[in-house]
Structure formats: C-alpha cells, structure tokens
Design a protein around this motif. Structure first.
Motif, short mmCIF file in Angstrom:
data_model
loop_
_atom_site.label_atom_id
_atom_site.label_comp_id
_atom_site.label_asym_id
_atom_site.label_seq_id
_atom_site.Cartn_x
_atom_site.Cartn_y
_atom_site.Cartn_z
N HIS A 22 3.19 -2.79 8.89
CA HIS A 22 2.06 -2.29 9.31
C HIS A 22 2.51 -1.37 10.51
O HIS A 22 2.70 -0.39 10.81
N GLN A 23 2.81 -3.13 11.66
CA GLN A 23 2.90 -2.20 12.74
C GLN A 23 4.28 -1.44 13.36
O GLN A 23 4.01 0.12 14.06
N ALA A 24 5.01 -2.29 12.11
CA ALA A 24 6.77 -1.56 12.49
C ALA A 24 6.24 0.00 11.50
O ALA A 24 7.26 1.11 12.71
N LEU A 25 5.21 0.20 11.06
CA LEU A 25 5.63 1.87 10.16
C LEU A 25 4.48 2.28 10.97
O LEU A 25 4.89 3.72 11.14
N ALA A 26 3.48 1.88 11.23
CA ALA A 26 2.68 2.82 12.15
C ALA A 26 2.74 4.03 13.84
O ALA A 26 2.82 5.02 13.79
N GLU A 27 3.39 2.42 14.32
CA GLU A 27 4.19 2.81 15.36
C GLU A 27 5.77 3.33 15.76
O GLU A 27 6.62 3.08 16.43
N GLY A 28 6.17 4.34 14.66
CA GLY A 28 7.48 4.49 13.82
C GLY A 28 9.11 3.73 14.35
O GLY A 28 9.92 4.31 14.52
N TRP A 29 8.98 2.22 14.04
CA TRP A 29 10.22 1.22 14.51
C TRP A 29 10.54 1.38 12.96
O TRP A 29 11.78 1.33 13.29
N ARG A 49 -10.38 -6.02 -2.90
CA ARG A 49 -10.62 -4.55 -3.64
C ARG A 49 -9.57 -4.05 -2.27
O ARG A 49 -9.11 -3.85 -1.67
N PRO A 50 -9.39 -2.48 -3.06
CA PRO A 50 -8.19 -2.46 -1.81
C PRO A 50 -8.76 -1.91 -0.48
O PRO A 50 -8.26 -0.52 -0.15
N THR A 51 -7.95 -3.37 0.66
CA THR A 51 -8.70 -2.58 1.32
C THR A 51 -7.45 -2.46 2.63
O THR A 51 -7.59 -2.60 3.72
N ASN A 52 -6.67 -3.22 1.98
CA ASN A 52 -5.23 -4.14 2.80
C ASN A 52 -5.03 -1.99 3.59
O ASN A 52 -4.93 -1.19 3.42
N PRO A 53 -4.34 -2.50 4.76
CA PRO A 53 -4.36 -1.17 5.87
C PRO A 53 -3.05 -0.11 5.13
O PRO A 53 -2.56 0.68 5.71
N LEU A 54 -1.31 -1.21 4.75
CA LEU A 54 -0.94 -0.30 4.19
C LEU A 54 -0.71 0.65 3.43
O LEU A 54 -0.37 1.34 3.35
N PHE A 55 -2.44 0.64 2.22
CA PHE A 55 -2.03 1.48 1.21
C PHE A 55 -2.76 3.11 2.06
O PHE A 55 -2.44 3.91 1.36
N GLN A 56 -2.94 2.93 3.36
CA GLN A 56 -3.33 3.85 3.73
C GLN A 56 -2.33 4.67 4.20
O GLN A 56 -2.50 6.06 5.14
N LEU A 57 -1.18 4.14 4.69
CA LEU A 57 0.24 4.41 5.35
C LEU A 57 0.64 6.05 4.07
O LEU A 57 1.08 5.31 3.17
N PRO A 58 1.14 6.76 4.61
CA PRO A 58 1.64 7.91 3.91
C PRO A 58 3.34 7.50 3.51
O PRO A 58 3.99 7.96 2.76
N ASN A 59 3.74 6.32 4.66
CA ASN A 59 4.91 5.97 4.65
C ASN A 59 5.69 4.62 3.91
O ASN A 59 6.52 3.87 3.86
N VAL A 60 4.54 4.16 2.26
CA VAL A 60 4.49 3.71 2.27
C VAL A 60 4.18 3.49 0.33
O VAL A 60 3.34 4.29 0.60
N ILE A 61 4.78 2.72 -0.58
CA ILE A 61 4.64 2.31 -1.45
C ILE A 61 4.52 1.16 -1.88
O ILE A 61 5.74 -0.10 -1.76
N VAL A 62 3.44 0.72 -2.06
CA VAL A 62 3.47 -0.19 -3.17
C VAL A 62 3.12 -0.42 -4.55
O VAL A 62 2.51 0.18 -5.22
N THR A 63 4.08 -1.00 -5.52
CA THR A 63 3.68 -1.04 -6.76
C THR A 63 3.12 -2.65 -6.90
O THR A 63 2.93 -3.30 -6.21
N PRO A 64 2.81 -2.99 -8.24
CA PRO A 64 1.27 -4.27 -8.53
C PRO A 64 2.72 -5.70 -8.85
O PRO A 64 2.44 -6.47 -10.31
N HIS A 65 3.52 -5.45 -8.34
CA HIS A 65 4.52 -7.43 -9.04
C HIS A 65 4.96 -6.65 -9.96
O HIS A 65 5.26 -7.44 -10.41
N ALA A 66 4.81 -5.70 -10.29
CA ALA A 66 5.43 -5.23 -11.92
C ALA A 66 6.40 -3.84 -11.77
O ALA A 66 6.65 -3.47 -13.01
N ALA A 67 7.27 -4.47 -10.99
CA ALA A 67 8.09 -2.88 -10.53
C ALA A 67 9.14 -3.30 -11.95
O ALA A 67 9.87 -1.95 -11.99
#
Length: 111
Positions: A22-29, A49-67
């Motif tokens: 999250h930090q690497a993405l939010a800070e542009g690393w 509940r979907p509260t993970n801050p990664l879910f709020q970032l536009p530069n993240v794709i998360v699949t449900p461990h079933a890709a």
C-alpha cells in the motif's frame, strides 16, 4: 523496483505485506500491483468486510485467490487427478510425483 514496475503476486498473499505494498503504491514507488490474494485471505475471516486500504487504490487489481479458475481448468485438474490415481493403482508410475519414493521404500527418518 523502478517506478514503472507492476508487482504481480500469484502465490500466497502473505508473500507481500499489505501495508508495505500500500505504501509503495500510494507513494508512487511502483506503478501498480496485481494480487491473487491479500495478506490474510478474506474468506478465512468470520464476518469479513472489505476494509483493506488496498481495495481503494486505482492501481491495484485483487482477485479472490482463484485467478486460475475456469471451467476448462477445473475439468483438466479433475481429469489429471483421476488419471494419476488410475496409473498408480494399476502399478504404473505417476507422471507428476511429489517425491521419487520407490514402491516398498520408506522415507528416511530425519538426519
């Protein structure tokens, strides 16, 4: 990693710490991330509940461990498992052994 890199994790979620990515993405690393799971697989948590801050970032794709999932993949996995069982039960060697134990041999006991 350079700022244009995209991290792809198709292994286990805990390989990448959620807070660190999250930090690497939010800070542009790095530019983005594609994760086939997050650090703690949500389905294992009661009342998740979907509260993970990664879910709020536009530069993240998360699949449900079933890709991997598709009807063809499920059919193939089942077919291979059945064929392997038949091979071993009829005395032929497995095509995809987990180890190379010979029939009648025993694994070593440490050491």
């Amino acid at each position: 990693m350079k700022p244009t890199a995209v991290l792809v994790n198709t292994a286990r979620g805990p390989i990448v710490e959620d807070a660190a990515i999250h930090q690497a993405l939010a800070e542009g690393w790095i530019a983005g991330a594609a994760l086939d799971d997050i650090e703690e697989e949500p389905s294992k948590q009661r009342g998740w509940r979907p509260t993970n801050p990664l879910f709020q970032l536009p530069n993240v794709i998360v699949t449900p461990h079933a890709a991997y999932y598709s009807e063809e993949a499920v059919r193939t996995v089942r077919t291979i498992a059945a064929e392997e069982a038949v091979r071993v039960l009829t005395g032929r060697p497995a095509r995809f052994p987990v180890n190379e134990l010979k029939v009648g041999s025993r694994p070593s006991r440490g050491g």
